[in-house]
Design a protein around this motif. Structure first.
Motif, PDB file in Angstrom:
ATOM      1  N   MET A   1       3.421   7.202  -1.200  1.00 18.47           N
ATOM      2  CA  MET A   1       3.452   6.421   0.024  1.00 18.47           C
ATOM      3  C   MET A   1       4.887   6.008   0.310  1.00 18.47           C
ATOM      4  O   MET A   1       5.592   5.552  -0.571  1.00 18.47           O
ATOM      5  CB  MET A   1       2.553   5.194  -0.127  1.00 18.47           C
ATOM      6  N   THR A   2       5.305   6.147   1.536  1.00 17.52           N
ATOM      7  CA  THR A   2       6.637   5.746   1.964  1.00 17.52           C
ATOM      8  C   THR A   2       6.723   4.230   1.989  1.00 17.52           C
ATOM      9  O   THR A   2       5.779   3.560   2.369  1.00 17.52           O
ATOM     10  CB  THR A   2       6.932   6.305   3.367  1.00 17.52           C
ATOM     11  N   VAL A   3       7.851   3.680   1.612  1.00 22.75           N
ATOM     12  CA  VAL A   3       8.006   2.237   1.490  1.00 22.75           C
ATOM     13  C   VAL A   3       7.667   1.487   2.768  1.00 22.75           C
ATOM     14  O   VAL A   3       7.015   0.458   2.728  1.00 22.75           O
ATOM     15  CB  VAL A   3       9.440   1.893   1.026  1.00 22.75           C
ATOM     16  N   ASN A   4       8.054   1.980   3.920  1.00 22.36           N
ATOM     17  CA  ASN A   4       7.829   1.248   5.164  1.00 22.36           C
ATOM     18  C   ASN A   4       6.560   1.662   5.899  1.00 22.36           C
ATOM     19  O   ASN A   4       6.273   1.172   6.965  1.00 22.36           O
ATOM     20  CB  ASN A   4       9.025   1.415   6.100  1.00 22.36           C
TER      21      ASN A   4
ATOM     22  N   ALA B   1      -2.409  -2.927 -10.143  1.00 21.93           N
ATOM     23  CA  ALA B   1      -2.860  -1.977  -9.127  1.00 21.93           C
ATOM     24  C   ALA B   1      -1.685  -1.458  -8.299  1.00 21.93           C
ATOM     25  O   ALA B   1      -1.625  -0.267  -7.981  1.00 21.93           O
ATOM     26  CB  ALA B   1      -3.899  -2.635  -8.221  1.00 21.93           C
ATOM     27  N   LEU B   2      -0.749  -2.343  -7.969  1.00 21.43           N
ATOM     28  CA  LEU B   2       0.442  -1.905  -7.236  1.00 21.43           C
ATOM     29  C   LEU B   2       1.251  -0.895  -8.044  1.00 21.43           C
ATOM     30  O   LEU B   2       1.700   0.125  -7.512  1.00 21.43           O
ATOM     31  CB  LEU B   2       1.304  -3.101  -6.854  1.00 21.43           C
ATOM     32  N   VAL B   3       1.424  -1.158  -9.314  1.00 19.29           N
ATOM     33  CA  VAL B   3       2.143  -0.213 -10.180  1.00 19.29           C
ATOM     34  C   VAL B   3       1.341   1.082 -10.289  1.00 19.29           C
ATOM     35  O   VAL B   3       1.898   2.182 -10.201  1.00 19.29           O
ATOM     36  CB  VAL B   3       2.412  -0.823 -11.571  1.00 19.29           C
ATOM     37  N   GLY B   4       0.024   0.951 -10.457  1.00 21.34           N
ATOM     38  CA  GLY B   4      -0.838   2.129 -10.565  1.00 21.34           C
ATOM     39  C   GLY B   4      -0.793   2.995  -9.322  1.00 21.34           C
ATOM     40  O   GLY B   4      -0.787   4.227  -9.414  1.00 21.34           O
ATOM     41  N   GLU B   5      -0.726   2.375  -8.164  1.00 19.07           N
ATOM     42  CA  GLU B   5      -0.633   3.141  -6.921  1.00 19.07           C
ATOM     43  C   GLU B   5       0.685   3.895  -6.869  1.00 19.07           C
ATOM     44  O   GLU B   5       0.747   5.052  -6.475  1.00 19.07           O
ATOM     45  CB  GLU B   5      -0.761   2.198  -5.717  1.00 19.07           C
ATOM     46  N   ARG B   6       1.718   3.248  -7.328  1.00 14.82           N
ATOM     47  CA  ARG B   6       3.057   3.849  -7.304  1.00 14.82           C
ATOM     48  C   ARG B   6       3.130   5.102  -8.180  1.00 14.82           C
ATOM     49  O   ARG B   6       3.811   6.076  -7.832  1.00 14.82           O
ATOM     50  CB  ARG B   6       4.081   2.808  -7.781  1.00 14.82           C
ATOM     51  N   VAL B   7       2.420   5.087  -9.314  1.00 16.24           N
ATOM     52  CA  VAL B   7       2.461   6.237 -10.226  1.00 16.24           C
ATOM     53  C   VAL B   7       1.268   7.174 -10.041  1.00 16.24           C
ATOM     54  O   VAL B   7       1.123   8.138 -10.781  1.00 16.24           O
ATOM     55  CB  VAL B   7       2.582   5.795 -11.712  1.00 16.24           C
ATOM     56  N   GLY B   8       0.424   6.870  -9.051  1.00 21.89           N
ATOM     57  CA  GLY B   8      -0.671   7.779  -8.726  1.00 21.89           C
ATOM     58  C   GLY B   8      -1.972   7.542  -9.466  1.00 21.89           C
ATOM     59  O   GLY B   8      -2.852   8.398  -9.443  1.00 21.89           O
ATOM     60  N   CYS B   9      -2.124   6.393 -10.101  1.00 20.62           N
ATOM     61  CA  CYS B   9      -3.349   6.103 -10.851  1.00 20.62           C
ATOM     62  C   CYS B   9      -4.353   5.261 -10.072  1.00 20.62           C
ATOM     63  O   CYS B   9      -5.506   5.168 -10.468  1.00 20.62           O
ATOM     64  CB  CYS B   9      -3.015   5.370 -12.152  1.00 20.62           C
ATOM     65  N   CYS B  10      -3.912   4.621  -9.003  1.00 16.59           N
ATOM     66  CA  CYS B  10      -4.776   3.764  -8.187  1.00 16.59           C
ATOM     67  C   CYS B  10      -4.641   4.170  -6.728  1.00 16.59           C
ATOM     68  O   CYS B  10      -3.583   4.618  -6.300  1.00 16.59           O
ATOM     69  CB  CYS B  10      -4.369   2.287  -8.305  1.00 16.59           C
ATOM     70  N   SER B  11      -5.709   3.977  -6.006  1.00 20.47           N
ATOM     71  CA  SER B  11      -5.657   4.253  -4.568  1.00 20.47           C
ATOM     72  C   SER B  11      -5.167   3.023  -3.811  1.00 20.47           C
ATOM     73  O   SER B  11      -5.159   1.907  -4.344  1.00 20.47           O
ATOM     74  CB  SER B  11      -7.050   4.635  -4.070  1.00 20.47           C
ATOM     75  N   THR B  12      -4.799   3.232  -2.567  1.00 19.82           N
ATOM     76  CA  THR B  12      -4.415   2.124  -1.704  1.00 19.82           C
ATOM     77  C   THR B  12      -5.586   1.154  -1.559  1.00 19.82           C
ATOM     78  O   THR B  12      -5.404  -0.053  -1.528  1.00 19.82           O
ATOM     79  CB  THR B  12      -3.976   2.657  -0.323  1.00 19.82           C
ATOM     80  N   ARG B  13      -6.784   1.679  -1.495  1.00 21.87           N
ATOM     81  CA  ARG B  13      -7.984   0.841  -1.410  1.00 21.87           C
ATOM     82  C   ARG B  13      -8.096  -0.057  -2.639  1.00 21.87           C
ATOM     83  O   ARG B  13      -8.437  -1.236  -2.531  1.00 21.87           O
ATOM     84  CB  ARG B  13      -9.232   1.706  -1.266  1.00 21.87           C
ATOM     85  N   ASP B  14      -7.814   0.476  -3.820  1.00 23.39           N
ATOM     86  CA  ASP B  14      -7.843  -0.335  -5.047  1.00 23.39           C
ATOM     87  C   ASP B  14      -6.848  -1.484  -4.963  1.00 23.39           C
ATOM     88  O   ASP B  14      -7.148  -2.608  -5.364  1.00 23.39           O
ATOM     89  CB  ASP B  14      -7.514   0.517  -6.278  1.00 23.39           C
ATOM     90  N   VAL B  15      -5.655  -1.193  -4.457  1.00 23.82           N
ATOM     91  CA  VAL B  15      -4.627  -2.229  -4.324  1.00 23.82           C
ATOM     92  C   VAL B  15      -5.090  -3.298  -3.340  1.00 23.82           C
ATOM     93  O   VAL B  15      -4.966  -4.493  -3.598  1.00 23.82           O
ATOM     94  CB  VAL B  15      -3.278  -1.630  -3.864  1.00 23.82           C
TER      95      VAL B  15
END
Length: 86
Positions: free
Chosen positions: A1-4, A51-65
């Motif tokens: 995901m792009t930062v902005n 969850a935020l870290v997990g999303e960043r490395v591909g282990c969590c979805s945006t929905r999880d976050v």
């Protein structure tokens, strides 16, 4: 995901201790809110960070976050009453 890039969810309003309300629409905004004086350091706060870290490395979805962040906001009692009625 792009930062902005906004995520696929509508914004989450967070009520600050001074009564101001910020609407967070992106994952970086959520991360900043958690890192900048979040009113709780309980288990839901830690889960939201994970969850935020997990999303960043591909282990969590945006929905999880999104779910983890809302749980942390409930734990910290910083969701406005109008949001809780939805």
């Amino acid at each position: 995901m792009t930062v902005n890039q906004p995520n696929m969810f509508s914004g989450i309003p967070i009520e600050r201790s001074d009564g101001t309300i910020s609407v967070l629409c992106t994952l970086p905004q959520m991360a900043d809110a958690l890192a900048d004086g979040w009113p709780s350091d309980g288990p839901m706060f830690l889960a939201a960070l994970a969850a935020l870290v997990g999303e960043r490395v591909g282990c969590c979805s945006t929905r999880d976050v999104h779910r983890a962040f809302i749980a942390a906001a409930v734990e910290a009692d910083c969701l406005p009453d109008s949001y809780m009625k939805k």
